[in-house]
Design a protein around this motif. Structure first.
Motif, PDB file in Angstrom:
ATOM      1  N   LEU A   1       0.940  -1.284   0.071  1.00  0.00           N
ATOM      2  CA  LEU A   1       0.017   0.000  -0.156  1.00  0.00           C
ATOM      3  C   LEU A   1       0.900   1.116  -0.008  1.00  0.00           C
ATOM      4  CD1 LEU A   1      -2.692   1.404   0.146  1.00  0.00           C
ATOM      5  CD2 LEU A   1      -2.526   1.625   2.720  1.00  0.00           C
ATOM      6  N   VAL A   2       0.502   2.099  -0.699  1.00  0.00           N
ATOM      7  CA  VAL A   2       1.360   3.522  -0.950  1.00  0.00           C
ATOM      8  C   VAL A   2       0.284   4.627  -0.318  1.00  0.00           C
ATOM      9  CG1 VAL A   2       2.197   5.538  -2.221  1.00  0.00           C
ATOM     10  CG2 VAL A   2       2.623   2.937  -2.733  1.00  0.00           C
ATOM     11  N   THR A   3       0.483   5.106   0.743  1.00  0.00           N
ATOM     12  CA  THR A   3      -0.341   6.216   1.402  1.00  0.00           C
ATOM     13  C   THR A   3       0.752   7.430   1.604  1.00  0.00           C
ATOM     14  OG1 THR A   3      -2.043   6.588   3.045  1.00  0.00           O
ATOM     15  CG2 THR A   3       0.000   5.106   3.575  1.00  0.00           C
ATOM     16  N   ALA A   4       0.134   8.347   2.525  1.00  0.00           N
ATOM     17  CA  ALA A   4       0.720   9.661   2.538  1.00  0.00           C
ATOM     18  C   ALA A   4       0.230  10.367   3.935  1.00  0.00           C
ATOM     19  CB  ALA A   4       0.373  10.512   1.366  1.00  0.00           C
ATOM     20  N   ILE A   5       1.334  11.341   4.118  1.00  0.00           N
ATOM     21  CA  ILE A   5       0.899  12.250   5.365  1.00  0.00           C
ATOM     22  C   ILE A   5       0.030  13.113   4.857  1.00  0.00           C
ATOM     23  CG2 ILE A   5       3.241  11.983   6.358  1.00  0.00           C
ATOM     24  CD1 ILE A   5       3.903  14.811   5.274  1.00  0.00           C
ATOM     25  N   THR A   6      -0.513  13.881   5.789  1.00  0.00           N
ATOM     26  CA  THR A   6      -1.605  15.046   5.290  1.00  0.00           C
ATOM     27  C   THR A   6      -1.124  15.895   4.234  1.00  0.00           C
ATOM     28  OG1 THR A   6      -2.323  15.111   7.546  1.00  0.00           O
ATOM     29  CG2 THR A   6      -3.198  16.675   6.144  1.00  0.00           C
ATOM     30  N   PRO A   7      -1.601  15.982   3.186  1.00  0.00           N
ATOM     31  CA  PRO A   7      -1.065  16.583   1.890  1.00  0.00           C
ATOM     32  C   PRO A   7      -1.164  18.074   1.798  1.00  0.00           C
ATOM     33  CG  PRO A   7      -3.226  15.723   1.137  1.00  0.00           C
ATOM     34  CD  PRO A   7      -3.114  15.316   2.543  1.00  0.00           C
ATOM     35  N   VAL A   8      -0.656  18.763   0.779  1.00  0.00           N
ATOM     36  CA  VAL A   8      -0.827  20.020   0.672  1.00  0.00           C
ATOM     37  C   VAL A   8      -1.747  20.002  -0.634  1.00  0.00           C
ATOM     38  CG1 VAL A   8       1.826  20.843   1.350  1.00  0.00           C
ATOM     39  CG2 VAL A   8       1.228  20.221  -1.017  1.00  0.00           C
ATOM     40  N   LYS A   9      -2.342  21.211  -0.943  1.00  0.00           N
ATOM     41  CA  LYS A   9      -3.541  21.367  -1.860  1.00  0.00           C
ATOM     42  C   LYS A   9      -2.997  20.824  -3.239  1.00  0.00           C
ATOM     43  CE  LYS A   9      -6.294  24.878   0.256  1.00  0.00           C
ATOM     44  NZ  LYS A   9      -6.888  26.272   0.084  1.00  0.00           N
ATOM     45  N   ALA A  10      -1.793  20.979  -3.740  1.00  0.00           N
ATOM     46  CA  ALA A  10      -1.074  20.523  -5.148  1.00  0.00           C
ATOM     47  C   ALA A  10      -0.849  19.113  -4.824  1.00  0.00           C
ATOM     48  CB  ALA A  10       0.110  21.138  -4.981  1.00  0.00           C
ATOM     49  N   GLY A  11      -1.281  18.440  -3.915  1.00  0.00           N
ATOM     50  CA  GLY A  11      -0.947  16.841  -3.696  1.00  0.00           C
ATOM     51  C   GLY A  11       0.434  16.568  -3.018  1.00  0.00           C
ATOM     52  N   ILE A  12       0.839  15.323  -2.865  1.00  0.00           N
ATOM     53  CA  ILE A  12       2.076  14.827  -2.568  1.00  0.00           C
ATOM     54  C   ILE A  12       3.015  13.959  -3.308  1.00  0.00           C
ATOM     55  CG2 ILE A  12       1.372  12.740  -1.177  1.00  0.00           C
ATOM     56  CD1 ILE A  12       2.508  14.433   1.160  1.00  0.00           C
ATOM     57  N   GLY A  13       2.402  13.649  -4.575  1.00  0.00           N
ATOM     58  CA  GLY A  13       3.012  12.739  -5.430  1.00  0.00           C
ATOM     59  C   GLY A  13       2.991  11.563  -5.191  1.00  0.00           C
ATOM     60  N   LYS A  14       1.656  11.085  -4.776  1.00  0.00           N
ATOM     61  CA  LYS A  14       1.586   9.500  -4.150  1.00  0.00           C
ATOM     62  C   LYS A  14       1.497   8.736  -5.565  1.00  0.00           C
ATOM     63  CE  LYS A  14      -2.378   8.554  -2.093  1.00  0.00           C
ATOM     64  NZ  LYS A  14      -2.606  10.041  -2.277  1.00  0.00           N
ATOM     65  N   THR A  15       0.764   9.092  -6.559  1.00  0.00           N
ATOM     66  CA  THR A  15       0.581   8.219  -7.801  1.00  0.00           C
ATOM     67  C   THR A  15       2.103   8.125  -8.347  1.00  0.00           C
ATOM     68  OG1 THR A  15      -1.544   9.088  -7.962  1.00  0.00           O
ATOM     69  CG2 THR A  15      -0.368   8.064  -9.584  1.00  0.00           C
ATOM     70  N   THR A  16       2.771   9.261  -8.340  1.00  0.00           N
ATOM     71  CA  THR A  16       4.137   9.526  -8.990  1.00  0.00           C
ATOM     72  C   THR A  16       4.968   8.314  -8.244  1.00  0.00           C
ATOM     73  OG1 THR A  16       3.856  11.598  -9.648  1.00  0.00           O
ATOM     74  CG2 THR A  16       6.163  10.697  -9.480  1.00  0.00           C
ATOM     75  N   VAL A  17       4.894   8.190  -6.841  1.00  0.00           N
ATOM     76  CA  VAL A  17       5.814   7.197  -6.153  1.00  0.00           C
ATOM     77  C   VAL A  17       5.204   5.840  -6.220  1.00  0.00           C
ATOM     78  CG1 VAL A  17       6.272   6.429  -3.765  1.00  0.00           C
ATOM     79  CG2 VAL A  17       6.288   9.003  -4.162  1.00  0.00           C
ATOM     80  N   SER A  18       3.790   5.510  -6.395  1.00  0.00           N
ATOM     81  CA  SER A  18       3.419   4.495  -6.837  1.00  0.00           C
ATOM     82  C   SER A  18       3.872   3.768  -8.112  1.00  0.00           C
ATOM     83  CB  SER A  18       1.701   4.317  -6.853  1.00  0.00           C
ATOM     84  OG  SER A  18       1.342   4.713  -5.627  1.00  0.00           O
ATOM     85  N   VAL A  19       3.470   4.548  -9.210  1.00  0.00           N
ATOM     86  CA  VAL A  19       4.370   4.223 -10.467  1.00  0.00           C
ATOM     87  C   VAL A  19       5.888   3.824 -10.387  1.00  0.00           C
ATOM     88  CG1 VAL A  19       4.564   4.791 -12.779  1.00  0.00           C
ATOM     89  CG2 VAL A  19       2.327   5.289 -11.496  1.00  0.00           C
ATOM     90  N   GLY A  20       6.389   5.140  -9.809  1.00  0.00           N
ATOM     91  CA  GLY A  20       7.966   4.955  -9.426  1.00  0.00           C
ATOM     92  C   GLY A  20       8.262   3.546  -8.978  1.00  0.00           C
ATOM     93  N   LEU A  21       7.721   3.140  -7.740  1.00  0.00           N
ATOM     94  CA  LEU A  21       7.907   1.890  -7.125  1.00  0.00           C
ATOM     95  C   LEU A  21       7.681   0.754  -7.889  1.00  0.00           C
ATOM     96  CD1 LEU A  21       8.719   0.534  -4.636  1.00  0.00           C
ATOM     97  CD2 LEU A  21       6.302   0.694  -3.939  1.00  0.00           C
ATOM     98  N   GLY A  22       6.805   0.867  -8.774  1.00  0.00           N
ATOM     99  CA  GLY A  22       6.789  -0.316  -9.917  1.00  0.00           C
ATOM    100  C   GLY A  22       7.912  -0.151 -10.769  1.00  0.00           C
ATOM    101  N   LEU A  23       8.153   0.895 -11.226  1.00  0.00           N
ATOM    102  CA  LEU A  23       9.374   1.023 -12.150  1.00  0.00           C
ATOM    103  C   LEU A  23      10.729   0.591 -11.372  1.00  0.00           C
ATOM    104  CD1 LEU A  23       9.022   4.471 -13.787  1.00  0.00           C
ATOM    105  CD2 LEU A  23       8.070   2.383 -14.571  1.00  0.00           C
ATOM    106  N   GLY A  24      10.828   0.930 -10.510  1.00  0.00           N
ATOM    107  CA  GLY A  24      12.102   0.398  -9.691  1.00  0.00           C
ATOM    108  C   GLY A  24      12.041  -1.023  -9.338  1.00  0.00           C
ATOM    109  N   LEU A  25      11.155  -1.402  -8.851  1.00  0.00           N
ATOM    110  CA  LEU A  25      11.204  -2.973  -8.668  1.00  0.00           C
ATOM    111  C   LEU A  25      11.471  -3.742 -10.006  1.00  0.00           C
ATOM    112  CD1 LEU A  25       7.907  -3.226  -6.277  1.00  0.00           C
ATOM    113  CD2 LEU A  25      10.340  -3.889  -5.722  1.00  0.00           C
ATOM    114  N   ASN A  26      10.934  -3.227 -11.023  1.00  0.00           N
ATOM    115  CA  ASN A  26      11.104  -4.101 -12.206  1.00  0.00           C
ATOM    116  C   ASN A  26      12.517  -3.769 -12.783  1.00  0.00           C
ATOM    117  OD1 ASN A  26       8.662  -5.319 -13.536  1.00  0.00           O
ATOM    118  ND2 ASN A  26       7.800  -3.312 -12.956  1.00  0.00           N
ATOM    119  N   ARG A  27      13.167  -2.623 -12.515  1.00  0.00           N
ATOM    120  CA  ARG A  27      14.609  -2.409 -12.726  1.00  0.00           C
ATOM    121  C   ARG A  27      15.516  -3.434 -12.179  1.00  0.00           C
ATOM    122  NH1 ARG A  27      16.719   1.666 -15.525  1.00  0.00           N
ATOM    123  NH2 ARG A  27      18.601   1.815 -14.328  1.00  0.00           N
ATOM    124  N   ILE A  28      15.021  -3.710 -10.722  1.00  0.00           N
ATOM    125  CA  ILE A  28      15.965  -4.702  -9.752  1.00  0.00           C
ATOM    126  C   ILE A  28      15.539  -5.986  -9.841  1.00  0.00           C
ATOM    127  CG2 ILE A  28      16.326  -2.636  -8.327  1.00  0.00           C
ATOM    128  CD1 ILE A  28      14.518  -4.180  -6.077  1.00  0.00           C
TER     129      ILE A  28
END
Length: 555
Positions: free
Chosen positions: A57-84
């Motif tokens: 599960l990817v979750t976050a601290i209380t965000p700012v109005k522009a968001g916190i990049g949770k989806t970017t981290v979720s996708v990035g984690l998928g990319l990173g796991l596949n790279r290793i």
């Protein structure tokens, strides 16, 4: 730095058959929506493989109005796991056009960690949102017609709970009057619109395990009460089959690809501030069927999305996450440390450390569910090494894993650190069996109080008179056993959107309860939260355009 959509346009997409083959999805089973999108039959889900997969599960601290990049981290984690060398599949929610044309301008990740084709995903995609909207409003039309056609027989509804929905931000539709203009136009009645992600149909769509379950839940939707006080449901109109037919194609999850051509499922889209905030159970289980690691996210901060992910989605679907990744940014920490929104991008180590308790509270909350937690700092270009090290050192002192994510600018390479930490943590210290915040046998109010006190940190819950009447009705109708879904601002642990940090000595005010009998949950409406958002003074729609046949502004 290039915009998200410029990066998306530069990526050479692979035919969706190649993406499916990569994770052993039989291509003969795909239903194609062009060359790069396909629906995958949910019947391919293998429960034995689901049990063996590592759900993150990817979750976050209380965000700012522009968001916190949770989806970017979720996708990035998928990319990173596949790279290793790990077989990882991401499962995300579908974006709503309301925020896309309102505040955010898109919700498909960012930079070099996106799901593609981003324009289609952010707009009409495979029509799932339209199907949910149509199914919801078809029920409204059928209900109005049923009352109109049977009025001479003495039939009527004392109360109508069902509202219409639309996938736009439109404050003018929050409360409306229908049937004006004469008897031929139906009966005059007060009604209103919610945004499509808040629809009970959307919740049902995301929680159903298959089409039979979908139909059963639709049958049980509570539409209102008759003149003699009896519940009136969709099954009483005999139209559950028709509503299920509208969703027949949509129930299958959507397969797309990332900026590095790795597989991703995108399906369903409730918001975590006004709904339960998770992608569909079907998509999550599809990712777990075809991935050694499955990464999913829950909307907004962990007090909203993660709590509902555990207490509603995991409870119903029998899911057991192996790990929770808590996303933080230096901007969010500084906001919670007392810095004005306009200054949170500037260096300020003192404010950053003053905001750390917000992160600590979220970590503490996740551990209450039995979760092992690692912190992922989503780095921005203006972040300083010194400030990152302050957060890293604090996490080390707390015994919590920490990694920096730079997938936005570097793709999978920038997510290798968090990927390696995730694998190591799951292997050495996976989460314990899930512990829910409350027992199903507790009363609705007891459930709300436990979440408010244990997760938000409130002193007590103030239930307004109208909500107390709803509580009595919930008990009389036998819905006490259902889990609760608290609709609350995403910007604070409290129900005051401007109370940052970790509020103390406060109450949570519940002004209404909504019975979602089909979705099998009770929605408790807290504070001033609106289930139909409004548009900002300068909506993102002013910056969306088509230039030489390509859409711009969705970023």
């Amino acid at each position: 730095m290039k915009t998200d959509i410029e990066i998306a346009h530069e990526v050479k997409l692979q035919p969706i058959n190649q993406i499916a083959e990569r994770i052993n999805i039989p291509t003969v089973s795909l239903e194609h929506y062009g060359n790069y999108i396909a629906k995958v039959p949910y019947t391919l889900i293998d429960e034995e493989k689901v049990k063996k997969s590592n759900l993150i599960l990817v979750t976050a601290i209380t965000p700012v109005k522009a968001g916190i990049g949770k989806t970017t981290v979720s996708v990035g984690l998928g990319l990173g796991l596949n790279r290793i060398g790990k077989r990882a599949v991401v499962a995300l929610r579908e974006p709503s056009m309301g925020p896309c044309f309102g505040m955010k301008g898109g919700a498909a990740g960012g930079g070099y960690a996106q799901v593609l084709p981003m324009e289609k995903i952010n707009l009409h995609f495979t029509g799932d949102f339209h199907a949910v909207t149509s199914a919801n409003n078809m029920i409204s039309a059928l209900l109005d017609n049923y009352v109109y056609q049977h009025q001479d027989e003495g039939f009527g509804l004392k109360e109508v709970y069902w509202r219409r929905v639309l996938d736009v931000n439109d404050r003018s539709l929050r409360d409306v009057v229908t049937g004006v203009g004469g008897h031929a136009n139906g009966l005059i009645a007060e009604n209103g619109f919610d945004i499509t992600p808040a629809s009970e149909i959307m919740a049902i769509f995301c929680l159903a395990k298959d089409e039979d379950d979908l139909r059963h839940r639709i049958e049980n939707i509570l539409l209102g009460t008759t003149l003699d006080g009896k519940p009136f449901r969709v099954k009483d109109m005999g139209v559950a089959g028709a509503i299920t037919a509208i969703l027949h194609d949509s129930i299958h999850p959507n397969l797309v690809q990332t900026t590095e051509n790795t597989p991703a499922f995108i399906h369903g889209g409730p918001f975590a501030n006004i709904a339960h905030g998770c992608n569909s159970v079907i998509a999550t289980k599809a990712a777990m069927t075809f991935g050694e690691y499955a990464i999913t996210e829950a909307g907004f901060g962990a007090d909203l999305g993660a709590e509902k992910f555990f207490d509603i989605k995991c409870r119903r679907a029998g899911l057991q996450p192996k790990l929770s990744v808590l996303v933080v940014t230096t901007q969010a920490l500084k906001l919670h440390g007392g810095v004005d929104q306009k200054e949170i991008s500037s260096p300020n180590a003192e404010a950053l450390m003053a905001g750390i308790p917000n992160m600590d509270k979220h970590i503490e909350n996740l551990k209450k569910f039995g979760q092992t937690v690692v912190v992922c700092l989503n780095r921005f270009g203006f972040d300083t090494d010194d400030e990152l090290e302050l957060v890293r050192k604090h996490c080390e002192e707390q015994g919590v894993g920490f990694a920096v994510n730079t997938a936005f600018g570097e793709g999978g390479e920038g997510a290798e650190e968090i990927a390696r930490l995730v694998v190591k943590t799951i292997e050495e210290n996976p989460s314990k069996p899930l512990q829910f915040m409350y027992d199903e046998n507790e009363s609705t109010l007891e459930k709300v109080e436990k979440v408010a006190k244990e997760i938000y940190g409130a002193d007590y819950v103030d239930v307004k008179p109208a909500a107390r009447r709803k509580l009595k009705r919930i008990e009389e109708m036998g819905y006490q056993h259902l889990p609760v879904c608290i609709a609350k601002t995403q910007y604070s642990f409290s129900d005051d959107a401007k109370w940052y940090g970790v509020p103390k000595d406060f109450k949570i005010t519940i002004r209404d309860f909504v019975i979602n009998a089909g979705a099998e949950m009770i929605v408790a409406v807290a504070g001033e939260i609106m289930r139909m958002p409004g548009l900002p003074k300068s909506p993102q729609a002013e910056r969306i355009d088509i230039v030489d046949g390509q859409i711009f502004g969705l970023s």
